[in-house]
Write an enzyme that holds these catalytic residues in place. Structure first.
Site, PDB file in Angstrom:
ATOM      1  N   HIS A 168     -19.702  26.582  46.271  1.00 57.27           N
ATOM      2  CA  HIS A 168     -18.312  26.627  46.781  1.00 57.27           C
ATOM      3  C   HIS A 168     -18.190  25.911  48.125  1.00 57.27           C
ATOM      4  O   HIS A 168     -17.324  26.235  48.929  1.00 57.27           O
ATOM      5  CB  HIS A 168     -17.818  28.068  46.938  1.00 57.27           C
ATOM      6  CG  HIS A 168     -18.088  28.928  45.736  1.00 57.27           C
ATOM      7  ND1 HIS A 168     -17.179  29.074  44.722  1.00 57.27           N
ATOM      8  CD2 HIS A 168     -19.185  29.649  45.390  1.00 57.27           C
ATOM      9  CE1 HIS A 168     -17.697  29.884  43.792  1.00 57.27           C
ATOM     10  NE2 HIS A 168     -18.920  30.234  44.174  1.00 57.27           N
ATOM     11  N   SER A 205     -13.466   0.585  61.393  1.00 61.23           N
ATOM     12  CA  SER A 205     -12.027   0.694  61.193  1.00 61.23           C
ATOM     13  C   SER A 205     -11.363  -0.469  61.906  1.00 61.23           C
ATOM     14  O   SER A 205     -11.833  -0.920  62.946  1.00 61.23           O
ATOM     15  CB  SER A 205     -11.537   2.026  61.767  1.00 61.23           C
ATOM     16  OG  SER A 205     -10.183   1.936  62.138  1.00 61.23           O
ATOM     17  N   LYS A 213     -15.028   4.309  64.792  1.00 67.71           N
ATOM     18  CA  LYS A 213     -15.304   4.714  63.404  1.00 67.71           C
ATOM     19  C   LYS A 213     -16.472   3.982  62.768  1.00 67.71           C
ATOM     20  O   LYS A 213     -16.690   2.797  62.974  1.00 67.71           O
ATOM     21  CB  LYS A 213     -14.057   4.473  62.526  1.00 67.71           C
ATOM     22  CG  LYS A 213     -12.898   5.388  62.773  1.00 67.71           C
ATOM     23  CD  LYS A 213     -13.208   6.867  62.558  1.00 67.71           C
ATOM     24  CE  LYS A 213     -13.446   7.206  61.106  1.00 67.71           C
ATOM     25  NZ  LYS A 213     -12.222   7.124  60.307  1.00 67.71           N
ATOM     26  N   GLU A 257     -17.909   5.807  49.184  1.00 70.47           N
ATOM     27  CA  GLU A 257     -16.532   6.054  48.725  1.00 70.47           C
ATOM     28  C   GLU A 257     -16.160   5.121  47.569  1.00 70.47           C
ATOM     29  O   GLU A 257     -15.519   5.529  46.601  1.00 70.47           O
ATOM     30  CB  GLU A 257     -15.550   5.875  49.879  1.00 70.47           C
ATOM     31  CG  GLU A 257     -15.689   6.948  50.932  1.00 70.47           C
ATOM     32  CD  GLU A 257     -14.849   6.631  52.153  1.00 70.47           C
ATOM     33  OE1 GLU A 257     -13.740   7.156  52.262  1.00 70.47           O
ATOM     34  OE2 GLU A 257     -15.304   5.840  52.991  1.00 70.47           O
TER      35      GLU A 257
END
Ligand code: ARG
Length: 471
Positions: free
Chosen positions: A162, A289, A295, A302
């Site tokens: 979980h 970024s 970043k 991804e």
């Protein structure tokens, strides 16, 4: 011929008085994507020609001229000198018509052959190569995972359910879980290979041929053989030209594999976040970024997660394509190629990029140890201790729940409680109970096959290193 008409001189000769409308030509052509089958088409045609010679349809001179012509065409394609024509629809017609222009005997090559069995042959040969490549890529990723686990064999992390911290595991154990998944993927591809590796040539358009072809000779020449080197040919001509099961199986194995990669990606994305901070992915495998200078994003993971959607979609496209098709070949089937090609390309590049990324990932050991040292992760060990003291597990679970509640109310860690605190909950607790919170010993106790204990993980790492050696 009007401006909006084209002349397709091969498949339409004789029967048709005018060429197809240009819109029809561009709608129906497949050469822009099936030209990647050229090598297999040529090899298949060479084998067919040799067989035609062996049964007397071609003379030796004709056969030699055809084989040489096909070799030259292959050379031209390789050197990017070949002129592909959409008017000629597909890779098969393009090559055949180039051959016939060079070699008059080329006009005999299509004897007892249809594009229906030809395309089935090309696809099966192409898929064999792709499956073997993907199996190699799978081995590559397995090796990268094993190496990362092996380099960090003492590193503990919390295992999660979980997405909540559950119990401590070695990082290697977590990574080897993916190695197991990828092993099953590898086996599924190997299994799929077996059903791909059957030669459909000789099935003609749907009903074979009146000429007595030597199908076994072609199968042998093209490597469609079993483990005893016996030729494997399809047994039903109608099935052979309309069967796409092997593509569905491939897409299905690929979809499941892509899902495994997606889950691995998700773990890596979480682990690279500041919140987890378990791993550092090298700059070469991250992106910045355009706006935020600080970043460093795990885009490769991804994208792998995102691309799995395409692979799953391709499986659906393939199944939907086949649903409701009457026997045998229908032109719908030309639509099998793009999802299949895309599946192989997407999965292959995902596997390779993941392997590279994992090879360029290092562990933030201190952060991992810190997270894994939370004594709450060993609450179940305390319940197991009570079980060993003769208490029923349900009661033990309840008692440890009360211990956790007590620590919470005292705002302390479980291992900071005193024996007297424990005795307050149940008098059967004693000093030895608190020893379960020694993480080193806790990891030694997890010693069954499949457990994340120290010896078991070492055993599994050894197993995989041996299994994957040189692969
Ligand atoms: N390009 C076609 C395909 O991929 C080849 C088979 C064409 N057969 C036919 N009967 N039109 O399906």
């Amino acid at each position: 011929m009007s401006a909006s008409k084209s002349s397709n001189t091969v498949s339409r000769s004789g029967r048709f008085s005018e060429g197809p409308a240009l819109a029809v030509q561009s709608f129906s052509q497949s050469v822009t994507f099936d030209r990647r089958l050229w090598k297999h088409d040529i090899i298949g045609s060479m084998a067919h020609a040799r067989m035609l010679q062996s049964i007397g349809v071609l003379s030796e001179t004709e056969c030699d001229a055809i084989v040489r012509g096909l070799e030259e065409i292959g050379e031209d394609i390789q050197q990017d000198r070949f002129e592909w024509s959409q008017e000629l629809e597909d890779v098969h017609m393009n090559i055949e018509s180039a051959l016939t222009r060079r070699v008059p005997a080329g006009a005999k090559l299509h004897t007892a052959r249809s594009r229906n069995d030809q395309v089935a042959l090309d696809m099966r040969m192409w898929m064999r190569d792709e499956i073997l490549d993907l199996m190699g890529d799978l081995r590559g990723l397995q090796n990268s995972l094993v190496r990362l686990g092996d380099r960090n064999r003492t590193v503990l992390i919390p295992g999660y359910t979980h997405l909540q911290r559950a119990q401590p595991v070695y990082l290697a154990h977590h990574l080897l879980a993916y190695v197991e998944m990828l092993e099953r993927d590898w086996l599924r591809f190997r299994d799929a290979f077996d059903r791909v590796n059957v030669c459909p040539l000789g099935s003609g358009a749907l009903a074979g041929s009146t000429l007595k072809l030597d199908r076994e000779m072609v199968a042998r020449e093209l490597g469609f053989v079993d483990l005893d080197d016996q030729p494997r040919v399809t047994r039903n001509s109608m099935d052979a030209v309309s069967d796409r099961d092997y593509m569905v199986e491939f897409c299905s194995a690929a979809a499941l594999c892509a899902i495994h990669l997606s889950r691995l990606s998700e773990d890596l994305i979480l682990w690279s976040s500041a919140e987890f901070g378990f791993i550092r992915i090298a700059d070469a495998y991250t992106t910045g970024s355009s706006l935020m200078p600080q970043k460093k994003n795990p885009d490769m993971a991804e994208l792998t997660r995102g691309k799995s959607g395409r692979v799953v979609g391709n499986l659906m496209a393939m199944l939907t394509l086949l649903k409701g098709l009457p026997m045998t070949y229908n032109r719908d089937m030309q639509e099998d190629k793009e999802p299949l090609f895309d599946t192989a390309d997407t999965l292959g590049s995902s596997l390779r990029i993941m392997a590279g990324m994992i090879d360029h990932t290092s562990m933030e050991v201190a952060r991992c140890q810190q997270a894994a040292s939370d004594p709450a992760l060993l609450a179940t060990d305390l319940a197991d201790w009570l079980v060993e003291e003769g208490i029923a597990f349900r009661e033990a679970h309840h008692l440890v729940g009360a211990v956790v509640g007590l620590a919470e109310s005292k705002r302390c860690q479980l291992n900071e409680l005193k024996v007297s605190d424990l005795k307050q909950i149940d008098r059967r607790f004693n000093r030895r109970a608190l020893e379960v919170f020694d993480i080193k010993r806790a990891m030694e106790r997890r010693c069954m096959t499949g457990s994340p204990g120290v010896r078991e993980v070492a055993k599994q790492l050894k197993h995989w290193k041996k299994q994957l050696k040189g692969k």
